[in-house]
Design a protein around this motif. Structure first.
Motif, mmCIF file in Angstrom:
data_model
loop_
_atom_site.group_PDB
_atom_site.id
_atom_site.type_symbol
_atom_site.label_atom_id
_atom_site.label_comp_id
_atom_site.label_asym_id
_atom_site.label_seq_id
_atom_site.Cartn_x
_atom_site.Cartn_y
_atom_site.Cartn_z
ATOM 1 N N ASP A 93 0.859 -1.187 0.000
ATOM 2 C CA ASP A 93 0.000 0.000 0.000
ATOM 3 C C ASP A 93 0.892 1.233 0.000
ATOM 4 N N ARG A 94 0.976 1.887 -1.151
ATOM 5 C CA ARG A 94 1.866 3.047 -1.268
ATOM 6 C C ARG A 94 1.117 4.370 -1.348
ATOM 7 N N ASP A 95 -0.227 4.309 -1.230
ATOM 8 C CA ASP A 95 -0.997 5.556 -1.229
ATOM 9 C C ASP A 95 -0.746 6.357 0.037
ATOM 10 N N ASP A 96 -0.431 5.656 1.129
ATOM 11 C CA ASP A 96 -0.110 6.289 2.404
ATOM 12 C C ASP A 96 1.358 5.991 2.710
ATOM 13 N N PRO A 97 2.281 6.938 2.483
ATOM 14 C CA PRO A 97 3.703 6.673 2.692
ATOM 15 C C PRO A 97 4.042 6.194 4.098
ATOM 16 N N LEU A 98 3.345 6.707 5.125
ATOM 17 C CA LEU A 98 3.653 6.264 6.491
ATOM 18 C C LEU A 98 3.214 4.821 6.717
ATOM 19 N N LYS A 99 2.089 4.450 6.139
ATOM 20 C CA LYS A 99 1.656 3.059 6.233
ATOM 21 C C LYS A 99 2.642 2.152 5.501
ATOM 22 N N ALA A 100 3.124 2.620 4.354
ATOM 23 C CA ALA A 100 4.128 1.856 3.603
ATOM 24 C C ALA A 100 5.392 1.675 4.437
ATOM 25 N N LEU A 101 5.800 2.727 5.142
ATOM 26 C CA LEU A 101 6.994 2.666 5.982
ATOM 27 C C LEU A 101 6.879 1.572 7.028
ATOM 28 N N HIS A 102 5.735 1.471 7.677
ATOM 29 C CA HIS A 102 5.573 0.475 8.738
ATOM 30 C C HIS A 102 5.391 -0.934 8.168
ATOM 31 N N GLN A 103 4.820 -1.048 6.972
ATOM 32 C CA GLN A 103 4.783 -2.364 6.319
ATOM 33 C C GLN A 103 6.198 -2.855 6.032
ATOM 34 N N ILE A 104 7.033 -1.957 5.563
ATOM 35 C CA ILE A 104 8.414 -2.323 5.248
ATOM 36 C C ILE A 104 9.185 -2.645 6.520
ATOM 37 N N ARG A 105 8.894 -1.944 7.596
ATOM 38 C CA ARG A 105 9.529 -2.252 8.881
ATOM 39 C C ARG A 105 9.214 -3.688 9.307
ATOM 40 N N GLU A 106 7.960 -4.084 9.204
ATOM 41 C CA GLU A 106 7.567 -5.444 9.573
ATOM 42 C C GLU A 106 8.236 -6.473 8.663
ATOM 43 N N ALA A 137 14.806 12.271 -9.357
ATOM 44 C CA ALA A 137 13.813 13.275 -8.969
ATOM 45 C C ALA A 137 12.711 12.659 -8.116
ATOM 46 N N GLU A 138 12.320 11.421 -8.434
ATOM 47 C CA GLU A 138 11.277 10.752 -7.652
ATOM 48 C C GLU A 138 11.778 10.401 -6.256
ATOM 49 N N ILE A 139 13.065 10.077 -6.121
ATOM 50 C CA ILE A 139 13.632 9.806 -4.792
ATOM 51 C C ILE A 139 13.580 11.074 -3.943
ATOM 52 N N ASP A 140 13.949 12.210 -4.526
ATOM 53 C CA ASP A 140 13.870 13.487 -3.812
ATOM 54 C C ASP A 140 12.433 13.777 -3.376
ATOM 55 N N ARG A 141 11.475 13.527 -4.275
ATOM 56 C CA ARG A 141 10.070 13.824 -3.966
ATOM 57 C C ARG A 141 9.537 12.897 -2.875
ATOM 58 N N ALA A 142 9.903 11.620 -2.943
ATOM 59 C CA ALA A 142 9.445 10.667 -1.931
ATOM 60 C C ALA A 142 9.990 11.040 -0.558
ATOM 61 N N PHE A 143 11.267 11.448 -0.510
ATOM 62 C CA PHE A 143 11.858 11.871 0.757
ATOM 63 C C PHE A 143 11.136 13.102 1.305
ATOM 64 N N THR A 144 10.858 14.065 0.462
ATOM 65 C CA THR A 144 10.165 15.283 0.890
ATOM 66 C C THR A 144 8.778 14.965 1.425
ATOM 67 N N ASP A 145 8.066 14.059 0.749
ATOM 68 C CA ASP A 145 6.715 13.679 1.188
ATOM 69 C C ASP A 145 6.763 12.996 2.546
ATOM 70 N N LEU A 146 7.697 12.070 2.714
ATOM 71 C CA LEU A 146 7.793 11.330 3.971
ATOM 72 C C LEU A 146 8.168 12.252 5.117
ATOM 73 N N LEU A 147 9.064 13.178 4.860
ATOM 74 C CA LEU A 147 9.482 14.136 5.894
ATOM 75 C C LEU A 147 8.323 15.041 6.292
ATOM 76 N N ALA A 148 7.559 15.528 5.321
ATOM 77 C CA ALA A 148 6.421 16.411 5.603
ATOM 78 C C ALA A 148 5.350 15.682 6.423
ATOM 79 N N LEU A 149 5.087 14.431 6.104
ATOM 80 C CA LEU A 149 4.071 13.655 6.822
ATOM 81 C C LEU A 149 4.514 13.373 8.261
ATOM 82 N N THR A 150 5.815 13.132 8.437
ATOM 83 C CA THR A 150 6.334 12.880 9.779
ATOM 84 C C THR A 150 6.313 14.165 10.622
#
Length: 206
Positions: free
Chosen positions: A70-83, A193-206
Motif C-alpha cells: 500500500d503506497r498511497d499512504d507513505p507512512l503506512k508503507a513505511l511500517h509495512q516495510i519495517r515489519e 527526482a522521484e527519490i527526492d520527492r518521496a523523501f520530501t513527502d515522507l518528511l512532511a508527513l512525519t
C-alpha cells in the motif's frame, strides 16, 4: 532529517531508505506507463552480526525484503516495510555463520549463471534490485588540510541486476548513488527526482 523520520516513526534508517526507494520506483514506473500491481522484492546486503559475537569481521548476507503493498499512504508503507525487514532478519536467526555465508554466495552464483547463459528471456532474475546503506564517518575528514565536502557512493551492477541504490552517510548527510542498466532505466535522472520527492513527502508527513 532521515534520522528524525526514523526516530519519530520508531523504525530504522534502513527502513526509511527502503520506503523512499519503494515509493520512487513505483512512481517512476507509473510515469512510464509500467505500473506494478505487486510489491517489489529487494535484495539488501546487511551485517547480521550481533553484539555478543566474538568472531572477527562482519557477517554479511543478502536479505530478501518485500516492500510495501500500500503506497498511497507513505507512512503506512513505511511500517509495512519495517515489519517485512524484521521478518527477513528472523529467517536467519536460527542459522550459523557458514550457512548464512553459503546462502549469499549461492545467490550470487545463480545470478552469474543466469546471465552467462542468457536465461533472462526464459526465467525471472534471482535479483534485479539491490539497495544498501553504508554508515560512514560522522565527522568531517581532511586530506592534507583539504576538507572532504561530500562522499558519494558509486556501486556496481551485479549480474542480472537492473538497479543498484547505495546510500552513504558522511558528517551528518546521507548521499545516495544510483547505478542502472541503460536499457532497464534509460532516464535515471527521472528516478533521482522521484527519490527526492518521496523523501520530501515522507518528511512532511512525519
Amino acid at each position: 532529517d532521515v534520522k528524525a523520520i526514523a526516530h519519530h516513526q520508531a523504525v530504522t534508517v534502513n527502513d526509511v531508505l527502503l520506503t523512499i526507494c519503494d515509493l520512487a520506483i513505483h512512481r517512476y514506473l507509473e510515469g512510464r506507463g509500467q505500473a506494478l500491481s505487486d510489491p517489489v522484492v529487494v535484495y539488501m546486503p546487511v551485517n547480521l552480526r550481533t553484539g555478543g559475537e566474538k568472531a572477527p569481521g562482519n557477517l554479511v548476507s543478502l536479505l530478501q525484503v518485500r516492500l510495501a503493498s500500500d503506497r498511497d499512504d507513505p507512512l503506512k508503507a513505511l511500517h509495512q516495510i519495517r515489519e517485512s525487514s524484521i521478518a527477513a532478519r528472523e529467517v536467519f536467526s536460527g542459522f550459523g555463520r557458514p550457512a548464512i555465508q553459503l546462502y549469499a554466495l549461492t545467490v550470487a552464483l545463480i545470478s552469474l549463471f543466469e546471465e552467462s547463459l542468457k536465461l533472462d528471456k526464459l526465467l525471472p532474475p534471482v535479483q534485479n534490485l539491490v539497495i544498501s546503506n553504508v554508515p560512514g564517518p560522522r565527522e568531517t575528514l581532511y586530506f592534507r588540510g583539504a576538507e572532504g565536502l561530500n562522499a558519494y557512493p558509486m556501486s556496481t551492477l551485479p549480474p542480472m541486476t537492473a538497479l543498484n541504490v547505495t546510500a552513504n552517510s558522511y558528517a551528518g548527510v546521507m548521499h545516495v548513488g544510483l547505478v542502472a542498466g541503460r536499457s532497464a532505466v534509460p532516464d535515471l535522472e527521472k528516478l533521482v527526482a522521484e527519490i527526492d520527492r518521496a523523501f520530501t513527502d515522507l518528511l512532511a508527513l512525519t
